[in-house]
Design a protein around this motif. Structure first.
Motif, PDB file in Angstrom:
ATOM      1  N   CYS A   1       1.857  -0.018   4.367  1.00  6.74           N
ATOM      2  CA  CYS A   1       2.367  -1.242   3.762  1.00  6.74           C
ATOM      3  C   CYS A   1       2.581  -2.231   4.913  1.00  6.74           C
ATOM      4  CB  CYS A   1       3.696  -0.901   3.079  1.00  6.74           C
ATOM      5  SG  CYS A   1       4.115  -1.913   1.684  1.00  6.74           S
TER       6      CYS A   1
ATOM      7  N   SER B   1      -9.552   3.682  -6.681  1.00 10.93           N
ATOM      8  CA  SER B   1      -8.892   4.950  -6.378  1.00 10.93           C
ATOM      9  C   SER B   1      -7.462   4.761  -5.878  1.00 10.93           C
ATOM     10  CB  SER B   1      -9.700   5.738  -5.356  1.00 10.93           C
ATOM     11  OG  SER B   1      -9.685   5.064  -4.120  1.00 10.93           O
ATOM     12  N   THR B   2      -7.178   3.612  -5.297  1.00 11.05           N
ATOM     13  CA  THR B   2      -5.844   3.436  -4.725  1.00 11.05           C
ATOM     14  C   THR B   2      -5.030   2.358  -5.441  1.00 11.05           C
ATOM     15  OG1 THR B   2      -6.655   1.792  -3.151  1.00 11.05           O
ATOM     16  CG2 THR B   2      -6.638   4.082  -2.412  1.00 11.05           C
TER      17      THR B   2
ATOM     18  N   VAL C   1       0.915  10.985   3.327  1.00 12.73           N
ATOM     19  CA  VAL C   1      -0.044  11.107   2.223  1.00 12.73           C
ATOM     20  C   VAL C   1       0.129  12.392   1.424  1.00 12.73           C
ATOM     21  CG1 VAL C   1      -1.833   9.638   3.204  1.00 12.73           C
ATOM     22  CG2 VAL C   1      -1.782  12.059   3.811  1.00 12.73           C
TER      23      VAL C   1
ATOM     24  N   ARG D   1       7.258   9.172  -1.538  1.00 16.33           N
ATOM     25  CA  ARG D   1       6.567   8.133  -0.785  1.00 16.33           C
ATOM     26  C   ARG D   1       7.162   6.756  -1.103  1.00 16.33           C
ATOM     27  NH1 ARG D   1       0.175   8.975  -0.940  1.00 16.33           N
ATOM     28  NH2 ARG D   1       0.402   7.754   0.952  1.00 16.33           N
TER      29      ARG D   1
ATOM     30  N   ASN E   1     -10.222  -2.034  -5.652  1.00 13.41           N
ATOM     31  CA  ASN E   1     -10.437  -0.616  -5.286  1.00 13.41           C
ATOM     32  C   ASN E   1      -9.760   0.388  -6.222  1.00 13.41           C
ATOM     33  OD1 ASN E   1     -10.621   1.874  -4.105  1.00 13.41           O
ATOM     34  ND2 ASN E   1     -10.192   1.139  -2.041  1.00 13.41           N
TER      35      ASN E   1
ATOM     36  N   VAL F   1       4.559  11.352  -4.928  1.00 14.46           N
ATOM     37  CA  VAL F   1       4.597   9.891  -5.030  1.00 14.46           C
ATOM     38  C   VAL F   1       6.022   9.354  -4.976  1.00 14.46           C
ATOM     39  CG1 VAL F   1       4.100   7.910  -6.518  1.00 14.46           C
ATOM     40  CG2 VAL F   1       2.435   9.739  -6.300  1.00 14.46           C
TER      41      VAL F   1
ATOM     42  N   GLY G   1       0.854  -1.176   0.000  1.00 12.37           N
ATOM     43  CA  GLY G   1       0.000   0.000   0.000  1.00 12.37           C
ATOM     44  C   GLY G   1       0.891   1.227   0.000  1.00 12.37           C
ATOM     45  N   LEU G   2       0.392   2.311  -0.572  1.00 11.78           N
ATOM     46  CA  LEU G   2       1.217   3.513  -0.651  1.00 11.78           C
ATOM     47  C   LEU G   2       1.204   4.241   0.688  1.00 11.78           C
ATOM     48  CD1 LEU G   2       2.927   4.946  -2.725  1.00 11.78           C
ATOM     49  CD2 LEU G   2       0.905   6.171  -3.525  1.00 11.78           C
ATOM     50  N   THR G   3       0.069   4.208   1.380  1.00 12.57           N
ATOM     51  CA  THR G   3      -0.047   4.896   2.669  1.00 12.57           C
ATOM     52  C   THR G   3       0.378   3.990   3.818  1.00 12.57           C
ATOM     53  OG1 THR G   3      -1.872   6.162   1.771  1.00 12.57           O
ATOM     54  CG2 THR G   3      -1.641   6.147   4.166  1.00 12.57           C
TER      55      THR G   3
ATOM     56  N   GLY H   1      -1.440   3.178  -6.788  1.00 13.55           N
ATOM     57  CA  GLY H   1      -0.461   3.335  -5.715  1.00 13.55           C
ATOM     58  C   GLY H   1      -0.103   1.995  -5.100  1.00 13.55           C
ATOM     59  N   THR H   2      -1.099   1.128  -4.960  1.00 16.51           N
ATOM     60  CA  THR H   2      -0.852  -0.210  -4.408  1.00 16.51           C
ATOM     61  C   THR H   2       0.063  -1.011  -5.337  1.00 16.51           C
ATOM     62  OG1 THR H   2      -3.028  -0.129  -3.389  1.00 16.51           O
ATOM     63  CG2 THR H   2      -1.967  -2.282  -3.529  1.00 16.51           C
TER      64      THR H   2
END
Lengths: 189, 189
Positions: free
Chosen positions: B13, B77-78, B38, B45, B75, B42, B9-11, B81-82
């Motif tokens: 993990c 929207s994320t 957040v 991150r 999902n 990117v 996960g970007l936010t 990033g995932t």
């Protein structure tokens, strides 16, 4: 300003380096493709891509790295690999201490041809004209990386010369090409 | 065998390390979350995530790294990033010379509970039982990383003891739990 544009992909990652001057004129420095073997595990492919991008950074020392922004809506079967390759490109650039940016395909097309739904050939033709190339950039599927690099350099740069300044040859070519692209764009819309 | 499971996960993990013995019994080594801010770009991150995963590799020296496989269908929207966080995890592991694997959420659920559509709480309960924890693994959203690590160790490992061998306590607990999960699974399907 030297810009590295990266058109991310797991199998073929287009890399294009351009030098862009304040008057928007630009010179081709490097154009190539970082490939990874399709039959290798994903992790190994990502290692190969990271190594290839690091080699470009080491050889051409760009000031900034622009990466095409990937959307979930695009080509379903390869989009996850493309997103991962884009992530690797951003990581490698940031770990090298370079600023990064992402631009959408529409932003790139709009910056290069004047409208966001331009066709690939129009973008390539325009890139060749701006870089004063005798033929279209090759390999063709890496030309998007050059367009991305030019897009990044031009966004934020003034598109009109300061008052009293004459147009440079590059700006003249640009203005003429923009006019042509604009009229074709109106037809295409 | 020491396995690092990564729930990308970007936010956040999730990272979970387990030691798994040939009889399928397992011990918790480490459970944590690698976070990235957040509001950062990117690229930054991804650098933070790479650094965090490298720290786990250095501290716990796993033999293999398993990463959850991300699908475009998940999902929306994320998901990009995932996918990028997953790519970074695979890259960092491979660059450390470690073998990597990916498993789908269904594979993980099936390996842990006996059926691929198990609910989160059932998976966590099973993970806690297998690792002989007094309560559910915490932080809860990192528990998937443990399930992933167990899944990886068990796939390929024999699920039945060799003929003539007695069941170990872990295998007995496992067989009983599998029976319960199996009957509930039949209802759920």
């Amino acid at each position: 300003m030297r810009v590295l544009g990266i058109d991310p992909g797991l199998t073929r990652c287009g890399v294009g380096v351009v030098d862009v001057r304040p008057d928007r004129s630009a010179t081709l420095v490097h154009l190539g493709v970082v490939r990874s073997p399709v039959d290798a595990p994903v992790a190994e492919r990502l290692v190969v891509i990271a190594r290839g991008i690091r080699a470009v950074l080491a050889e051409h020392a760009p000031d900034v790295v622009a990466v095409e922004r990937v959307f979930a809506q695009q080509n379903r079967s390869t989009v996850m690999g493309t997103a991962q390759a884009a992530g690797i490109a951003l990581l490698v650039a940031a770990e090298a201490g370079l600023p990064t940016a992402t631009h959408t395909p529409s932003e790139v097309k709009a910056a290069i041809t004047g409208y966001g739904s331009a066709e690939k050939l129009q973008v390539q033709t325009m890139v060749a004209r701006v870089l004063r190339l005798d033929e279209l950039p090759k390999p063709a599927d890496a030309a998007d990386a050059l367009a991305l690099a030019l897009c990044h350099a031009w966004r934020g740069a003034p598109s009109v010369p300061a008052r009293g300044e004459a147009l440079t040859p590059a700006q003249r070519a640009w203005a003429e090409a923009e006019k042509r692209a604009g009229s074709r764009g109106a037809v295409a819309r």
